[in-house]
Design a protein around this motif. Structure first.
Motif, PDB file in Angstrom:
ATOM      1  N   HIS A 216       0.859  -1.354  -0.132  1.00 20.85           N
ATOM      2  CA  HIS A 216      -0.066   0.082   0.089  1.00 20.85           C
ATOM      3  C   HIS A 216       0.791   1.296   0.141  1.00 20.85           C
ATOM      4  CE1 HIS A 216      -3.076   2.833   0.811  1.00 20.85           C
ATOM      5  NE2 HIS A 216      -2.611   3.252   2.022  1.00 20.85           N
ATOM      6  N   ALA A 217       1.775   1.302   0.836  1.00 18.98           N
ATOM      7  CA  ALA A 217       2.773   2.391   1.037  1.00 18.98           C
ATOM      8  C   ALA A 217       3.406   2.736  -0.241  1.00 18.98           C
ATOM      9  CB  ALA A 217       3.455   2.148   2.088  1.00 18.98           C
ATOM     10  N   CYS A 218       3.947   1.742  -0.893  1.00 13.84           N
ATOM     11  CA  CYS A 218       4.616   2.018  -2.137  1.00 13.84           C
ATOM     12  C   CYS A 218       3.632   2.459  -3.360  1.00 13.84           C
ATOM     13  CB  CYS A 218       5.429   0.897  -2.665  1.00 13.84           C
ATOM     14  SG  CYS A 218       6.825   0.205  -1.584  1.00 13.84           S
ATOM     15  N   ARG A 219       2.564   2.023  -3.302  1.00 11.39           N
ATOM     16  CA  ARG A 219       1.595   2.269  -4.365  1.00 11.39           C
ATOM     17  C   ARG A 219       1.144   3.700  -4.299  1.00 11.39           C
ATOM     18  NH1 ARG A 219      -1.278  -3.724  -4.484  1.00 11.39           N
ATOM     19  NH2 ARG A 219      -0.762  -4.208  -6.494  1.00 11.39           N
ATOM     20  N   LEU A 220       1.058   4.267  -3.177  1.00  8.36           N
ATOM     21  CA  LEU A 220       0.873   5.517  -2.899  1.00  8.36           C
ATOM     22  C   LEU A 220       1.660   6.283  -3.303  1.00  8.36           C
ATOM     23  CD1 LEU A 220      -1.029   5.730   0.893  1.00  8.36           C
ATOM     24  CD2 LEU A 220      -2.181   5.670  -1.388  1.00  8.36           C
ATOM     25  N   VAL A 221       2.981   5.954  -3.220  1.00  5.35           N
ATOM     26  CA  VAL A 221       4.093   6.738  -3.500  1.00  5.35           C
ATOM     27  C   VAL A 221       3.996   6.910  -5.101  1.00  5.35           C
ATOM     28  CG1 VAL A 221       6.687   6.820  -3.912  1.00  5.35           C
ATOM     29  CG2 VAL A 221       5.565   6.276  -1.701  1.00  5.35           C
ATOM     30  N   GLY A 222       3.658   5.905  -5.628  1.00  6.51           N
ATOM     31  CA  GLY A 222       3.660   5.703  -7.218  1.00  6.51           C
ATOM     32  C   GLY A 222       2.578   6.555  -7.895  1.00  6.51           C
ATOM     33  N   LEU A 223       1.313   6.378  -7.155  1.00  6.84           N
ATOM     34  CA  LEU A 223       0.371   7.337  -7.541  1.00  6.84           C
ATOM     35  C   LEU A 223       0.414   8.573  -7.741  1.00  6.84           C
ATOM     36  CD1 LEU A 223      -2.716   5.297  -6.059  1.00  6.84           C
ATOM     37  CD2 LEU A 223      -2.278   5.495  -8.460  1.00  6.84           C
ATOM     38  N   LYS A 224       1.282   9.265  -6.675  1.00 10.41           N
ATOM     39  CA  LYS A 224       1.805  10.785  -7.029  1.00 10.41           C
ATOM     40  C   LYS A 224       2.780  11.416  -7.898  1.00 10.41           C
ATOM     41  CE  LYS A 224       0.766  10.946  -1.694  1.00 10.41           C
ATOM     42  NZ  LYS A 224       1.203  11.097  -0.521  1.00 10.41           N
ATOM     43  N   ARG A 225       3.026  10.090  -8.746  1.00  8.59           N
ATOM     44  CA  ARG A 225       4.183  10.221  -9.723  1.00  8.59           C
ATOM     45  C   ARG A 225       3.463   9.899 -11.087  1.00  8.59           C
ATOM     46  NH1 ARG A 225       6.489   9.869  -5.243  1.00  8.59           N
ATOM     47  NH2 ARG A 225       8.571  11.062  -4.949  1.00  8.59           N
ATOM     48  N   ASP A 226       3.921   9.631 -12.235  1.00  9.30           N
ATOM     49  CA  ASP A 226       3.341   9.494 -13.486  1.00  9.30           C
ATOM     50  C   ASP A 226       3.183   7.883 -13.618  1.00  9.30           C
ATOM     51  OD1 ASP A 226       5.716   8.484 -14.882  1.00  9.30           O
ATOM     52  OD2 ASP A 226       6.501  10.284 -14.046  1.00  9.30           O
ATOM     53  N   ARG A 227       2.356   7.573 -14.546  1.00  8.79           N
ATOM     54  CA  ARG A 227       2.099   6.088 -14.822  1.00  8.79           C
ATOM     55  C   ARG A 227       3.175   5.394 -14.956  1.00  8.79           C
ATOM     56  NH1 ARG A 227      -2.116   2.679 -16.416  1.00  8.79           N
ATOM     57  NH2 ARG A 227      -1.473   0.774 -15.836  1.00  8.79           N
ATOM     58  N   LYS A 228       4.334   5.865 -15.625  1.00 13.49           N
ATOM     59  CA  LYS A 228       5.491   4.849 -15.843  1.00 13.49           C
ATOM     60  C   LYS A 228       5.981   4.729 -14.663  1.00 13.49           C
ATOM     61  CE  LYS A 228       9.871   4.772 -18.255  1.00 13.49           C
ATOM     62  NZ  LYS A 228      10.919   5.462 -19.208  1.00 13.49           N
ATOM     63  N   THR A 229       6.427   5.744 -13.809  1.00 16.22           N
ATOM     64  CA  THR A 229       6.936   5.445 -12.472  1.00 16.22           C
ATOM     65  C   THR A 229       6.061   4.605 -11.576  1.00 16.22           C
ATOM     66  OG1 THR A 229       7.751   7.642 -12.539  1.00 16.22           O
ATOM     67  CG2 THR A 229       7.822   6.643 -10.453  1.00 16.22           C
ATOM     68  N   TYR A 230       4.874   4.857 -11.624  1.00 17.23           N
ATOM     69  CA  TYR A 230       3.989   3.809 -10.944  1.00 17.23           C
ATOM     70  C   TYR A 230       4.277   2.321 -11.226  1.00 17.23           C
ATOM     71  CZ  TYR A 230      -0.172   1.402  -9.140  1.00 17.23           C
ATOM     72  OH  TYR A 230      -1.128   0.422  -8.625  1.00 17.23           O
ATOM     73  N   ASP A 231       4.067   1.940 -12.424  1.00 16.04           N
ATOM     74  CA  ASP A 231       4.522   0.744 -12.998  1.00 16.04           C
ATOM     75  C   ASP A 231       5.810   0.110 -12.724  1.00 16.04           C
ATOM     76  OD1 ASP A 231       2.194   0.599 -14.131  1.00 16.04           O
ATOM     77  OD2 ASP A 231       2.670   1.319 -16.211  1.00 16.04           O
ATOM     78  N   LEU A 232       7.013   0.967 -12.481  1.00 18.25           N
ATOM     79  CA  LEU A 232       8.162   0.487 -12.094  1.00 18.25           C
ATOM     80  C   LEU A 232       7.983   0.220 -10.721  1.00 18.25           C
ATOM     81  CD1 LEU A 232      10.437   3.248 -14.095  1.00 18.25           C
ATOM     82  CD2 LEU A 232      10.179   0.813 -14.319  1.00 18.25           C
ATOM     83  N   ILE A 233       7.507   1.193 -10.013  1.00 15.98           N
ATOM     84  CA  ILE A 233       7.681   0.694  -8.610  1.00 15.98           C
ATOM     85  C   ILE A 233       6.703  -0.465  -8.110  1.00 15.98           C
ATOM     86  CG2 ILE A 233       6.249   1.643  -6.200  1.00 15.98           C
ATOM     87  CD1 ILE A 233       7.042   4.450  -7.137  1.00 15.98           C
ATOM     88  N   GLU A 234       5.556  -0.683  -8.888  1.00 16.67           N
ATOM     89  CA  GLU A 234       4.676  -2.099  -8.668  1.00 16.67           C
ATOM     90  C   GLU A 234       5.478  -3.008  -9.069  1.00 16.67           C
ATOM     91  OE1 GLU A 234       0.371  -3.141  -9.345  1.00 16.67           O
ATOM     92  OE2 GLU A 234       1.529  -2.139  -7.965  1.00 16.67           O
ATOM     93  N   ASP A 235       6.346  -3.180  -9.965  1.00 20.24           N
ATOM     94  CA  ASP A 235       7.357  -4.239 -10.452  1.00 20.24           C
ATOM     95  C   ASP A 235       8.367  -4.531  -9.258  1.00 20.24           C
ATOM     96  OD1 ASP A 235       6.149  -4.525 -12.823  1.00 20.24           O
ATOM     97  OD2 ASP A 235       7.818  -3.629 -14.054  1.00 20.24           O
ATOM     98  N   ASP A 236       8.895  -3.371  -8.637  1.00 21.49           N
ATOM     99  CA  ASP A 236       9.665  -3.381  -7.397  1.00 21.49           C
ATOM    100  C   ASP A 236       8.974  -4.078  -6.223  1.00 21.49           C
ATOM    101  OD1 ASP A 236      11.748  -2.296  -8.770  1.00 21.49           O
ATOM    102  OD2 ASP A 236      11.533  -0.344  -8.090  1.00 21.49           O
TER     103      ASP A 236
END
Length: 253
Positions: A216-236
């Protein structure tokens, strides 16, 4: 961070549901969060429960229309909170009809958050209903399916995230948060024990907490950025999950 996602509460004077265009998921902003918190402090007790509970199918359909209209508006309007009048117009109802079920727009947003949170247990439970994986590659594919399902829930409801974050420290809402947290942790633990029935309850529960909080915490970080960053964080996050739980599952390589 706890699954603060849950208790989306709404505040009449300054609710910030910030989702911009689908390709730019930037729902946050310090000013917006502060406004939400101040408004929540004044409106929480009134908004905690709808004025009228739907007891018949027809009433339930009206509530669904209200919630669907509110969600569409939060997605369209970005940082601007939809008014009760706008919600009524989008739902094809009178403002008086809205007030029969909800005392204010904060209560509508709170129910939206509850509805969002209630979708997570079902998604996780799907992984327990299938045959358990017999090797690490099969388990990795199951994790990927879960991430696809849960990621969709975040991306489609990014406009609710600032509200969810803002109410995370609200004492009145904490019991609702805890209820959903415990459900999700228990389901993650049950999923791991579905894969490895020998896994001890305490270990499974501890891993469930980490899976929930980190995801949850990492996805919130990703959502505050662009979609590409969100996808990279999701993979991490997916890789972190696999590294965390795989040693406890006794799966073949």
């Amino acid at each position: 961070m706890r699954l603060i996602i849950r208790v989306c509460q709404h505040t009449e004077s300054g609710m910030y549901c910030g989702q911009q265009a689908p390709t730019m998921l930037r729902p946050g902003g310090e000013r917006g969060h502060q406004a939400v918190k101040r408004s929540l402090d004044r409106k929480t007790r009134i908004a905690l429960e709808p004025r009228k509970q739907p007891r018949q199918q027809r009433s339930s359909k009206v509530v669904d229309r209200i919630l669907d209209a509110a969600l569409v508006l939060t997605r369209e309007q970005g940082t601007k909170t939809p008014t009760t009048l706008a919600i009524a117009q989008r739902a094809g109802l009178s403002v008086g009809s809205i007030y029969q079920y909800f005392p204010n727009k904060e209560a509508i947003l709170l129910d939206l958050a509850r509805r969002w949170l209630s979708s997570f247990p079902e998604v996780i439970a799907k992984r327990i209903k299938v045959a358990p994986p017999t090797n690490r590659e099969e388990f990795r594919r199951e994790v990927r399916k879960l991430f696809i399902d849960t990621s969709r829930l975040y991306l489609e409801n990014a406009s609710l995230m600032p509200v969810i974050e803002a109410i995370s420290g609200n004492a009145d809402l904490r019991p609702i948060q805890n209820e959903y947290d415990e459900q999700i942790i228990a389901l993650y633990a049950a999923w791991l024990q579905h894969v490895n029935p020998a896994l001890e309850d305490k270990i499974a529960s501890r891993l469930g907490v980490l899976m929930m909080d980190v995801g949850h915490a990492c996805r919130l970080v990703g959502l505050k950025r662009d979609r590409k960053t969100y996808d990279l964080i999701e993979d991490d996050v997916e890789r972190m999950w696999l590294a965390l739980v795989s040693p406890y599952l006794n799966l073949e390589s």
